[in-house]
Scaffold this motif. Structure first.
Motif, PDB file in Angstrom:
ATOM      1  N   ARG A 187       0.793  -1.071   0.184  1.00 27.30           N
ATOM      2  CA  ARG A 187      -0.063   0.092   0.024  1.00 27.30           C
ATOM      3  C   ARG A 187       0.870   1.157   0.044  1.00 27.30           C
ATOM      4  NH1 ARG A 187      -5.379  -0.096   1.575  1.00 27.30           N
ATOM      5  NH2 ARG A 187      -6.260  -2.474   1.862  1.00 27.30           N
ATOM      6  N   SER A 188       0.302   2.456  -0.497  1.00 27.14           N
ATOM      7  CA  SER A 188       0.903   3.626  -0.352  1.00 27.14           C
ATOM      8  C   SER A 188       0.904   3.951   0.920  1.00 27.14           C
ATOM      9  CB  SER A 188       0.236   4.625  -1.440  1.00 27.14           C
ATOM     10  OG  SER A 188      -1.062   4.863  -1.179  1.00 27.14           O
ATOM     11  N   LEU A 189       1.576   5.271   1.357  1.00 23.22           N
ATOM     12  CA  LEU A 189       1.630   5.834   2.557  1.00 23.22           C
ATOM     13  C   LEU A 189       0.133   6.392   3.050  1.00 23.22           C
ATOM     14  CD1 LEU A 189       4.857   7.661   2.430  1.00 23.22           C
ATOM     15  CD2 LEU A 189       4.484   5.341   3.573  1.00 23.22           C
ATOM     16  N   ASP A 190      -0.270   6.906   2.072  1.00 22.20           N
ATOM     17  CA  ASP A 190      -1.812   7.295   2.324  1.00 22.20           C
ATOM     18  C   ASP A 190      -2.883   6.135   2.365  1.00 22.20           C
ATOM     19  OD1 ASP A 190      -1.761   6.897  -0.161  1.00 22.20           O
ATOM     20  OD2 ASP A 190      -2.341   8.976  -0.705  1.00 22.20           O
ATOM     21  N   THR A 191      -2.473   5.105   1.971  1.00 23.11           N
ATOM     22  CA  THR A 191      -3.207   3.820   2.053  1.00 23.11           C
ATOM     23  C   THR A 191      -4.408   4.056   0.892  1.00 23.11           C
ATOM     24  OG1 THR A 191      -4.737   4.583   3.781  1.00 23.11           O
ATOM     25  CG2 THR A 191      -3.078   3.396   4.455  1.00 23.11           C
TER      26      THR A 191
END
Length: 417
Positions: free
Chosen positions: A254-258
């Motif tokens: 997942r990316s940091l901001d989900t």
């Protein structure tokens, strides 16, 4: 007075006649152009009708007889093996009568009334009979004369015809080689009639059949022709590799901001290369086939990802067993005491593959291997514990398709024996 009147009347009548003649001439002059055009048109029509009649009429007997004679001369030249002269005769015959071959196919060919029945409607056509006769003539070719080969033109260098026939047979066996490169043998047979006959010798194809099948008792079902048996009976191909392309979807991080979650499509390949001595090479790698096939060129490869094994072939069933030794595994890092030391895998793995050999098309024979069973037996060396895992053959296990590799047949490791 009366005579004068009579003379005047004659003058009047003569003048009337002159006027009438002039009027007829003038009328004839006014009508002549249209009449001439009609006459010319009628003449043109007659010539056109005659020309059409000439075209619709059959060829003259003399021209047709000459075309028939040229056609049969070409057929005789073709039977004797002189294809160049046969083509010249055929061209001359078709130049005289364009449809001479269709006309002759409907008739009984000369000197064949005793052997064939032209009135049989269910029998083969003239083209099929000619093709069958041509095949039979090629099959009966043999090396004749004191020299097995004659140079096409004089040369100062030593010609291959100077070699003894036994030496040339050994050369042909080296062409086939221990890898059973029958494709190179067919290419050599296109050189001349002598090499064509040598490439069709039964003992050569008998040795090839013995290398593929230990039991060759079924040759009788193929008309006692070893070459026909080798071509028609299903068998594995050795001048290339069988490739299976596989893919699956893997979830990414997942990316940091989900908000964004990527998915990756992973592509990998399975390779199987069969050798005539009963051994097989197996590799599972994500690399491109152009890079991987070179690692399967030699039987004793240094690449640890290439596994060696054996195979058996019965009918259309192919059973492959490859082994991954414990010392050949990738090293693993230990935990706890001795941390930082590296050791090899402690498992011996034996992969068991059951495949079905088939043809994907009429032109490409024995080029497809479909999955029937796939299992892996793992043996833990320290404890001796064995475990067998059976894989579910779903759509992810795609069939193997054969691809010829030129580098596999560039060198011969040994002659065919």
């Amino acid at each position: 007075m009366e005579s004068a009147d009579i003379e005047n009347d004659d003058d009047i009548s003569s003048s009337d006649n002159v006027e009438q003649t002039d009027s007829q001439i003038s009328s004839h002059k006014t009508q002549s152009p249209s009449t001439q055009e009609n006459d010319e048109l009628e003449v043109f029509r007659e010539e056109w009708r005659e020309e059409l009649k000439r075209k619709q009429q059959p060829q003259s007997s003399s021209v047709e007889e000459e075309a028939v004679s040229l056609y049969w001369m070409g057929a005789a030249a073709e039977r004797s093996g002189d294809m160049h002269a046969a083509l010249l005769f055929y061209k001359k015959a078709c130049h005289l009568v364009p449809d001479i071959d269709f006309k002759l196919n409907k008739e009984q060919p000369p000197q064949s009334s005793d052997s064939e029945d032209s009135g049989d409607e269910d029998g083969p056509s003239g083209y099929e009979r000619g093709s069958r006769e041509l095949v039979e003539q090629f099959q009966t070719l043999s090396i004749q004369g004191p020299h097995w080969c004659t140079p096409a033109r004089s040369t100062k260098s030593v010609h291959i015809s100077s070699l003894p026939l036994d030496v040339v047979r050994c050369i042909v066996q080296w062409v086939v080689s221990a890898q059973l490169d029958m494709r190179s043998l067919e290419i050599v047979s296109m050189t001349c009639r002598a090499l064509y006959c040598l490439a069709r010798e039964p003992h050569l194809w008998r040795m090839a059949c013995r290398r593929v099948w230990r039991d060759v008792s079924s040759a009788s079902s193929y008309g006692d022709s070893w070459r026909r048996m080798f071509i028609l009976k299903p068998h594995l191909q050795f001048n290339g590799v069988y490739i299976s392309k596989n893919s699956y979807v893997r979830q990414g991080e997942r990316s940091l901001d989900t908000f964004y979650r990527p998915y990756h499509t992973v592509v990998y390949y399975r390779f199987l290369r069969f050798l005539p001595d009963g051994s097989v090479m197996y590799q599972n790698t994500p690399e491109n086939p152009m890079v991987s096939v070179s690692r399967l060129c030699h039987k004793h490869s240094r690449d640890e990802s290439v596994l060696l094994g054996e195979y058996t072939h019965t009918g259309s069933k192919v059973v492959v067993e490859v082994v991954s030794q414990a010392t050949g595994g990738s090293p693993q890092r230990q935990r706890g005491r001795g941390k930082g030391k590296r050791q090899g895998s402690s498992y011996d793995r034996k992969f068991h593959l059951e495949l079905s050999l088939s043809s994907s098309s009429s032109r490409q024979r024995c080029n497809q291997l479909s999955w029937r069973e796939y299992s892996c037996q793992s043996l833990h060396k320290p404890t001796g514990h064995a475990q067998t895992s059976h894989f579910n053959l779903d759509y992810t296990y795609t069939p193997f398709y054969f691809s010829r590799v030129k580098s596999y047949s560039t060198n011969s490791t040994g002659m065919l024996t």
